[in-house]
Design an enzyme around this catalytic site. Structure first.
Site, short mmCIF file in Angstrom:
data_model
loop_
_atom_site.label_atom_id
_atom_site.label_comp_id
_atom_site.label_asym_id
_atom_site.label_seq_id
_atom_site.Cartn_x
_atom_site.Cartn_y
_atom_site.Cartn_z
N GLY A 1 0.78 6.25 -5.19
CA GLY A 1 -0.54 6.34 -5.77
C GLY A 1 -0.47 6.99 -7.14
O GLY A 1 -1.49 7.39 -7.69
N GLU B 1 7.19 6.02 -2.60
CA GLU B 1 7.20 4.55 -2.63
C GLU B 1 6.23 4.02 -3.68
O GLU B 1 5.24 3.40 -3.35
CB GLU B 1 6.87 4.00 -1.23
CG GLU B 1 5.65 4.67 -0.63
CD GLU B 1 5.50 4.45 0.86
OE1 GLU B 1 6.52 4.33 1.55
OE2 GLU B 1 4.35 4.39 1.31
N PRO B 2 6.54 4.27 -4.95
CA PRO B 2 5.61 3.85 -6.00
C PRO B 2 5.72 2.37 -6.30
O PRO B 2 6.80 1.78 -6.26
CB PRO B 2 6.08 4.65 -7.22
CG PRO B 2 7.30 5.40 -6.80
CD PRO B 2 7.75 4.90 -5.49
N GLY B 3 4.58 1.78 -6.59
CA GLY B 3 4.56 0.41 -7.07
C GLY B 3 4.09 0.41 -8.52
O GLY B 3 4.86 0.22 -9.46
N ARG C 1 -7.43 -8.36 -11.11
CA ARG C 1 -7.75 -6.92 -11.06
C ARG C 1 -9.06 -6.56 -11.77
O ARG C 1 -9.83 -5.75 -11.25
CB ARG C 1 -6.59 -6.08 -11.60
CG ARG C 1 -5.32 -6.21 -10.74
CD ARG C 1 -4.24 -5.23 -11.16
NE ARG C 1 -4.52 -3.88 -10.73
CZ ARG C 1 -4.99 -2.93 -11.49
NH1 ARG C 1 -5.20 -3.15 -12.77
NH2 ARG C 1 -5.25 -1.75 -10.99
N TYR D 1 -11.24 -4.97 -8.95
CA TYR D 1 -11.22 -3.50 -8.96
C TYR D 1 -11.93 -2.92 -10.17
O TYR D 1 -11.83 -1.72 -10.41
CB TYR D 1 -9.78 -2.98 -9.00
CG TYR D 1 -8.86 -3.47 -7.90
CD1 TYR D 1 -9.16 -3.24 -6.56
CD2 TYR D 1 -7.68 -4.14 -8.21
CE1 TYR D 1 -8.30 -3.67 -5.56
CE2 TYR D 1 -6.82 -4.57 -7.21
CZ TYR D 1 -7.13 -4.33 -5.90
OH TYR D 1 -6.28 -4.76 -4.92
N CYS E 1 -14.88 -21.56 -12.49
CA CYS E 1 -16.28 -21.94 -12.50
C CYS E 1 -17.15 -20.96 -11.73
O CYS E 1 -17.84 -21.31 -10.77
CB CYS E 1 -16.43 -23.36 -12.00
SG CYS E 1 -15.71 -24.48 -13.20
N GLU E 2 -17.05 -19.72 -12.08
CA GLU E 2 -17.98 -18.66 -11.72
C GLU E 2 -17.66 -17.54 -12.70
O GLU E 2 -16.68 -17.64 -13.44
CB GLU E 2 -17.83 -18.22 -10.25
CG GLU E 2 -16.45 -17.78 -9.86
CD GLU E 2 -16.28 -17.74 -8.34
OE1 GLU E 2 -16.67 -16.73 -7.77
OE2 GLU E 2 -15.76 -18.71 -7.77
N TYR F 1 0.36 -5.73 -9.30
CA TYR F 1 -0.80 -6.36 -8.65
C TYR F 1 -1.45 -7.42 -9.54
O TYR F 1 -2.66 -7.59 -9.53
CB TYR F 1 -1.82 -5.31 -8.21
CG TYR F 1 -1.18 -4.23 -7.37
CD1 TYR F 1 -0.76 -4.51 -6.08
CD2 TYR F 1 -0.92 -2.97 -7.90
CE1 TYR F 1 -0.12 -3.54 -5.32
CE2 TYR F 1 -0.29 -2.00 -7.14
CZ TYR F 1 0.11 -2.29 -5.85
OH TYR F 1 0.75 -1.34 -5.11
#
Ligand SMILES: *Cc1c(COP(=O)(O)O)cnc(C)c1O
Length: 401
Positions: free
Chosen positions: A218, A259-261, A298, A302, A328-329, A356
């Protein structure tokens, strides 16, 4: 990264295109290992779900990282590139006992996050070591979709249920070798994180058989100017001292894991897309690109900010744009952004596109997913071809009418 080089890559490989700079990945990795250099046993497991191209996984293997996985398919990817099973941890949520058993058979460290599966697994396989995911009920994350440690989160076994865990362990004779937490992405301040680690230390000391504590991840990276980022160096200083003291009390040198991403790959990535249309309405200038949330979701999912620059005209006069996609939105990448004057055909660069982004891409609107390029040792390599029409229809069956 150098804008001319990115522009060259867009011309060479076509767009839309993801580009990953392995120098940045390596330096982010080193920042964590440096910050925790006084921890004797440290293991960093890169969170595969952030960006799962096999060359990225191979790069992590080469720099000594382990891998953190959330599905049996990620485990298979990790094993397929030659990562040793003992350097893989599997931290799923809400998957079947069967999948967990199949992963355990491969020799991968499993991490269980609910009492019912813990009990079933312990009854059937008391000899297989298991790590337990604890929910410390500390709200560390930013966006509610990525903050997973709070009281009504579906993740982990509540810290209030530790007596229940102990009972399961005693009744089944199972072997607990690790304690884990993951409070969610985007830790805002390290004090909150450190409070969560205290809760975890408290749990850990009740399980004398553990060989490691995994503090999850995180770690936040800045997406725009003025953004807070996790002060990893300060966290290293404070947590190292606390961890080493814990080991002393505990009477055993255990391994500290993370465990970082996002922290490892976010800023190593760039997404390049071409402007198809510049549309002036009465209130707004839209720059429509040849991409959408099918390639980079993202901002829509988010509300995340990705800095956007015009690498075709880096030194023009700044103007205000809404950068939008072709889906198309409504799919807005950024509104009211100050960007160097955009002409149709220009290439825009989205920053922080490592984590991500590609891994969440889809074929919505029946578009192809983009190509991926890796910069390694001052050279660029195509690591994934753009999809083709065959990919779209590959698994579809024609029936007779
Ligand atoms: C997603 C995830 C991570 C990585 O989180 P980042 O915010 O990308 O660092 C780590 N551990 C688990 C269990 C996860 O699900």
């Amino acid at each position: 990264m150098n804008k001319e080089y990115l522009l060259d890559l867009a011309n060479k490989y076509g767009g839309p295109l993801y580009v990953y700079d392995t120098n940045i990945i390596a330096s982010q990795y080193k920042r964590i290992t440096d910050a925790f250099e006084k921890v004797e046993k440290l293991q960093l497991n890169y969170a595969v779900k952030a960006l799962s191209n096999v060359n990225i996984l191979r790069f992590f293997k080469n720099i000594g990282a382990g891998l953190d996985t959330v599905s049996i398919q990620e485990v298979s990817l990790a094993l397929s590139v030659g990562v040793a099973p003992e350097k893989i941890i599997y931290t799923p949520n809400g998957v079947s006992l069967e999948e967990i058993e199949n992963v355990a058979k491969k020799g991968v460290q499993i991490n269980i996050d609910n009492l019912s599966i813990l009990e079933l697994f312990g009854q059937k396989h008391p000899e297989i070591p298991v790590c337990i995911r604890i929910n410390p009920h500390i709200m560390a994350g930013g966006n509610s979709k990525i903050s997973v440690g709070h009281i009504d989160s579906k993740f982990g076994i509540s810290v209030h249920q530790v007596p229940h865990i102990k009972r399961v362990v005693e009744n089944t004779g199972m072997h607990i070798n690790g304690i884990h937490m993951h409070t969610g992405s985007d830790i805002l301040d390290i004090d909150t994180f450190l409070r969560a680690t205290e809760i975890l230390f408290d749990v850990a000391k009740k399980f004398k058989t553990i060989d490691f504590i995994d503090f999850g991840s995180g770690f936040k990276v800045p997406y725009k100017e003025g953004d807070i980022s996790t002060d990893i160096e300060q966290l290293g200083l404070q947590l190292t001292e606390r961890f080493n003291a814990f080991c002393k009390d505990f009477g055993k040198k255990i391994t500290l894991m993370f465990e970082p991403g996002k922290f490892l790959v976010s800023k190593a990535g760039y997404f390049l897309a071409k402007v198809n249309v510049v549309k002036q309405t009465t209130s707004t200038v839209f720059a429509s690109i040849d991409s959408g949330f099918n390639h980079l979701i993202r901002p829509m999912m988010y509300d995340s900010y990705h800095h956007i620059t015009n690498i075709s005209n880096p030194n023009g006069r700044d103007r205000y744009y809404s950068v939008v996609g072709y889906i198309c939105e409504t799919d807005t990448f950024g509104s009211n952004r100050r960007i160097s004057e955009i002409s149709e055909g220009d290439i825009l660069c989205f920053e922080n596109a490592g984590a991500y982004c590609f891994s969440m891409a889809s074929n919505y609107n029946s578009r192809y997913r983009p190509a991926e390029v890796m910069i390694y040792n001052n050279d660029d390599y195509l690591i994934r071809e753009r999809e083709t029409f065959e990919d779209l229809i590959k698994n579809q069956k024609i029936i007779e009418f």
